[in-house]
Design a protein around this motif. Structure first.
Motif, PDB file in Angstrom:
ATOM      1  N   LYS A 294       0.869  -1.225  -0.113  1.00 34.04           N
ATOM      2  CA  LYS A 294       0.068  -0.025   0.009  1.00 34.04           C
ATOM      3  C   LYS A 294       0.722   0.916  -0.006  1.00 34.04           C
ATOM      4  O   LYS A 294       0.578   2.926  -0.651  1.00 34.04           O
ATOM      5  CB  LYS A 294      -0.974  -0.342   1.347  1.00 34.04           C
ATOM      6  CG  LYS A 294      -2.109  -1.322   1.554  1.00 34.04           C
ATOM      7  CD  LYS A 294      -2.831  -0.919   0.468  1.00 34.04           C
ATOM      8  CE  LYS A 294      -3.889  -1.885   0.399  1.00 34.04           C
ATOM      9  NZ  LYS A 294      -4.879  -2.398  -0.559  1.00 34.04           N
ATOM     10  N   ILE A 295       2.043   1.101   0.933  1.00 35.66           N
ATOM     11  CA  ILE A 295       3.389   1.943   0.756  1.00 35.66           C
ATOM     12  C   ILE A 295       3.657   2.779  -0.683  1.00 35.66           C
ATOM     13  O   ILE A 295       3.548   3.735  -1.386  1.00 35.66           O
ATOM     14  CB  ILE A 295       3.723   2.133   1.707  1.00 35.66           C
ATOM     15  CG1 ILE A 295       3.012   2.411   3.047  1.00 35.66           C
ATOM     16  CG2 ILE A 295       4.851   3.308   1.490  1.00 35.66           C
ATOM     17  CD1 ILE A 295       4.456   1.715   3.913  1.00 35.66           C
ATOM     18  N   MET A 296       3.895   1.488  -1.299  1.00 44.21           N
ATOM     19  CA  MET A 296       3.876   1.876  -3.369  1.00 44.21           C
ATOM     20  C   MET A 296       3.632   2.007  -3.409  1.00 44.21           C
ATOM     21  O   MET A 296       3.783   2.968  -4.671  1.00 44.21           O
ATOM     22  CB  MET A 296       4.766  -0.001  -3.322  1.00 44.21           C
ATOM     23  CG  MET A 296       5.822  -0.431  -2.329  1.00 44.21           C
ATOM     24  SD  MET A 296       7.621   0.897  -1.961  1.00 44.21           S
ATOM     25  CE  MET A 296       9.081   0.536  -3.429  1.00 44.21           C
ATOM     26  N   GLN A 297       2.000   2.364  -3.091  1.00 40.85           N
ATOM     27  CA  GLN A 297       1.367   2.219  -4.126  1.00 40.85           C
ATOM     28  C   GLN A 297       0.868   4.228  -3.489  1.00 40.85           C
ATOM     29  O   GLN A 297       0.028   4.798  -5.050  1.00 40.85           O
ATOM     30  CB  GLN A 297      -0.692   1.605  -3.773  1.00 40.85           C
ATOM     31  CG  GLN A 297      -0.438   0.557  -4.205  1.00 40.85           C
ATOM     32  CD  GLN A 297      -1.904  -0.357  -4.410  1.00 40.85           C
ATOM     33  OE1 GLN A 297      -1.925  -0.240  -3.169  1.00 40.85           O
ATOM     34  NE2 GLN A 297      -2.630  -1.325  -5.240  1.00 40.85           N
ATOM     35  N   MET A 298       0.524   4.173  -3.132  1.00 39.07           N
ATOM     36  CA  MET A 298       0.853   5.660  -2.358  1.00 39.07           C
ATOM     37  C   MET A 298       1.444   6.557  -2.642  1.00 39.07           C
ATOM     38  O   MET A 298       1.599   7.713  -3.509  1.00 39.07           O
ATOM     39  CB  MET A 298       0.811   6.176  -0.932  1.00 39.07           C
ATOM     40  CG  MET A 298      -0.692   5.237  -0.609  1.00 39.07           C
ATOM     41  SD  MET A 298      -0.960   5.838   1.411  1.00 39.07           S
ATOM     42  CE  MET A 298       0.829   5.084   1.806  1.00 39.07           C
TER      43      MET A 298
END
Length: 738
Positions: A294-298
């Motif tokens: 999720k962090i990478m998506q953000m």
């Protein structure tokens, strides 16, 4: 600007032109998403290569993330509405009325509630023009291109060595993500200084590099790998768990402690006019876990890009060029020829760090041995500042454990009697020299305690948290593993008789203290009321309040005969200084927390620096001198033990709550007296520009003694003479771009 300005976007020339444009812009036209982006994106037939056209690739993936619904919403938002257009027959308002409207608008501008939407028919503000901003940014880009073309920031050694020079340095930003606003704020300080010095005619040199050493990148890559292995690619994460609780539990989260609640309920203080019903309520609990995916998506990565970041080396290839592009757009006066990354991926920097550590070792500045270090059990190695999710700057705090031996096994302790081992209440203290004044032992009656095996002859009673720390300090049958024999509530330990070293009284008893924090030290505390305001206040509470004794089943003979013992003479004060200060400040209860904190600071500071021992082997010696001598005597006689824990909570980037471990390690001996003296002389020659900076540096030299510089896991340079170890992330960046 439209797509046509770049030519055919399916040719090398077209993609190169678009890549150059997007190196300085986020979108094809203007500074927000527009139909020009959709048109350009649609015309590209093959996904651009991210190595050849990195900026086009970034933009392409970003545009790809928008759905048809997103584009439709964008189109409807940008289209003018019928209601906003003026009627075809509307005539211009008379000049006088227009002036009046403007005046009214100006007068009303401060009082208008702009949070409320305007009604149909009301006048709407015209969109603000961005022409001036766009023109300034266009000038900025033109100037930056001229700087690059003329290589104005490439700094050479001046032919005339007497010419004035200026060297600007910025601590390596860490490359586990993109640079952020905090970086730009700090960077601006160096940038402005370099620019000012250039204007003075100095040869101004500003290099820049990127830090990749240590655990943060490795931890992120490992976390991502675990998520993909566990939940698939792309991961299908389970929904957060939902727990049904009673609604009044939620309302009472800020309620008093259990002890206070009990007192209130028994005194009949509940308000009979208020009715409180219980209603079930579903609460989602995520446990505070953040998913790396999720962090990478953000951060803007697509699902097909993210898996590559399972390899920690991919982070080293991806983020430094992105950071460099962002800093270039910031307009910094950097000589980019002097740019690099750390770790052994860069053989030049790797060679420099190996030379640095060989030099330190040859000068006996790097030593090997068992030392306390903040340790991540999950990672299996020391956890330095750069490896932490929280707790930066926190180090080991060393205590003395006073072994208070159980002399009679009653109640819950009875099963321990037949084990053939000595059982001790393990009280942690910073003041072992005051043990001559013990009157009792304190525990938190509401606290959770346990009996833990230390070795084949010894059992300690303390909190599980402290036992976990001790297990990593060679105080457990197996290193790093806790052996639990029993668990207890604090209230069940009250009244246990103890024999405590150096105490005037024998035995002393375990008594309740309501203010003990079981999340710090061992949860067991020695009581020295002559020299501790907290101990004196709590002891007086038990002596003077029969109801309090009755509540915790404290017998009179456990507390009433025990009076403060004078052990330290403070210059110009009473030989029971804590008692004196409590009486002068009119402290009447252990609940007078604010006044007790003030009293604590006064008594401890003055007693330590201006006190003289009245009793014991070192009577007549200054407290400051006697403390280490008494501590050593107690440990050598096996009446005390050493113990350390982090001075605050430290959480590693792997999500692990850290301990202090006593472990073999290479360490920099910063506290060596000759080296320390040289450092202090160098500091006196420095211009720190502010007294507070000087004080902070002096304080650091005061506490920085032995710094663990090696680890076994992560990225970095191997220790040249012992390659099973890596040099940790702060030790490989003590010398910057010199």
């Amino acid at each position: 600007m439209s797509q046509k300005a770049f030519g055919d976007l399916n040719t090398t020339a077209g993609l190169t032109a678009l890549n150059n444009h997007l190196s300085q812009h986020s979108y094809v036209s203007g500074y927000t998403l527009s139909s020009a982006d959709k048109d350009a994106h649609s015309s590209i037939q093959t996904k651009p290569d991210e190595n050849t056209y990195p900026h086009v690739s970034r933009w392409f993936n970003h545009i790809l993330s928008f759905s048809d619904e997103d584009w439709a919403a964008l189109q409807s938002k940008s289209a003018p509405s019928a209601s906003s257009a003026p009627p075809a027959t509307a005539a211009p308002a008379p000049a006088a009325k227009q002036s009046k409207k403007k005046a009214e608008g100006a007068a009303d501008s401060k009082g208008k509630d702009e949070s409320k939407p305007e009604k149909d028919g009301e006048e709407k503000d015209e969109p603000r023009s961005t022409e001036r901003r766009d023109r300034l940014i266009a000038i900025q880009h033109e100037v930056q291109k001229a700087w690059d073309a003329d290589k104005v920031f490439e700094c050479e050694v001046p032919a005339n060595t007497s010419d004035e020079k200026f060297f600007g340095c910025f601590p390596y930003p860490y490359m586990n993500g993109k640079m952020h606003l905090g970086h730009s704020f700090t960077l601006s300080k160096v940038e402005f200084a370099v620019g000012f010095q250039r204007m003075l005619g100095k040869h101004s040199f500003f290099p820049f590099a990127f830090h990749c050493t240590g655990m943060p990148i490795q931890a992120c890559a490992n976390k991502l790998k675990h998520e993909i292995a566990t939940f698939g690619n792309p991961p299908q994460f389970p929904p957060p768990a939902v727990t049904v609780v009673e609604e009044d539990q939620i309302e009472d989260e800020d309620a008093p402690t259990a002890a206070a609640t009990t007192t209130a309920s028994t005194s009949g203080s509940t308000d009979p006019t208020k009715f409180k019903g219980k209603k079930s309520k579903a609460v989602a609990k995520t446990g505070g876990e953040s998913r790396q995916w999720k962090i990478m998506q953000m951060m803007g990565f697509t699902d097909d890009q993210i898996p590559a970041f399972q390899d920690p080396l991919h982070w080293l290839k991806y983020f430094p060029p992105v950071a460099m592009s962002d800093i270039r757009s910031f307009g910094c006066k950097i000589d980019w020829r002097r740019s690099f990354i750390t770790t052994n991926v860069n053989p030049y920097y790797d060679s420099f760090i190996r030379w640095q550590f060989w030099t330190l070792k040859n000068q006996a500045k790097v030593l090997f041995g068992k030392r306390y270090a903040v340790w991540s059990p999950k990672d299996g190695q020391p956890c330095a500042d750069h490896d932490r999710a929280s707790g930066e700057g926190i180090g080991p705090q060393e205590y003395t454990i006073i072994r208070m031996e159980v002399v009679a096994f009653n109640g819950v302790l009875k099963p321990l009697e037949g084990l053939g081992k000595k059982v001790y209440f393990a009280a942690a203290t910073l003041r072992p020299e005051t043990m001559y004044g013990q009157t009792n032992c304190w525990i938190n009656p509401e606290g959770e305690y346990g009996a833990f095996t230390i070795d084949d002859k010894t059992i300690y009673i303390l909190t599980a948290r402290a036992a976990r720390n001790l297990a990593f300090q060679d105080r457990s049958p197996k290193w790093g593993e806790v052996t639990t024999l029993a668990t207890f509530k604090g209230i069940d330990l009250i009244g246990t008789p103890l024999r405590s070293p150096n105490s005037t009284y024998n035995p002393i008893y375990v008594l309740p203290m309501l203010t003990i924090n079981t999340n710090k030290t061992t949860g067991v505390v020695t009581s020295v009321p002559s020299d501790s305001p907290d101990d004196y206040a709590a002891l007086e509470d038990l002596k003077n309040k029969e109801a309090l004794r009755h509540k915790y089943r404290v017998k009179d003979e456990w507390v009433l005969p025990f009076n403060p013992v004078p052990i330290i003479q403070v210059e110009g004060e009473s030989d029971m200084y804590a008692v004196q200060v409590c009486q002068e400040m009119k402290i009447r209860s252990q609940n007078d927390r604010t006044e007790l904190e003030k009293a604590h600071d006064i008594v401890y500071k003055k007693g330590y620096y201006q006190g003289t021992m009245k009793v014991g082997k070192y009577a007549g010696r200054k407290v400051e001198e006697a403390k280490p001598l008494i501590r050593n005597d107690l440990i050598e006689s096996a009446e005390a033990d050493s113990y350390a824990e982090p001075s605050g909570e430290v959480v590693s980037r792997s999500g692990d709550v850290c301990v202090v471990a006593l472990c073999d390690q290479w360490y920099l001996d910063y506290g060596e007296l000759n080296w320390l003296a040289d450092a202090r002389k160098a500091l006196q020659r420095m211009n720190t520009y502010h007294d507070e900076v000087l004080r902070q540096l002096e304080a650091t030299l005061g506490w920085l003694k032995q710094w663990a510089c090696s680890r076994e896991f992560g990225l970095g340079t191997k220790l040249p003479w012992d390659e099973k170890w890596l040099i940790e992330s702060l030790s490989d960046s003590t010398i910057y771009m010199a």
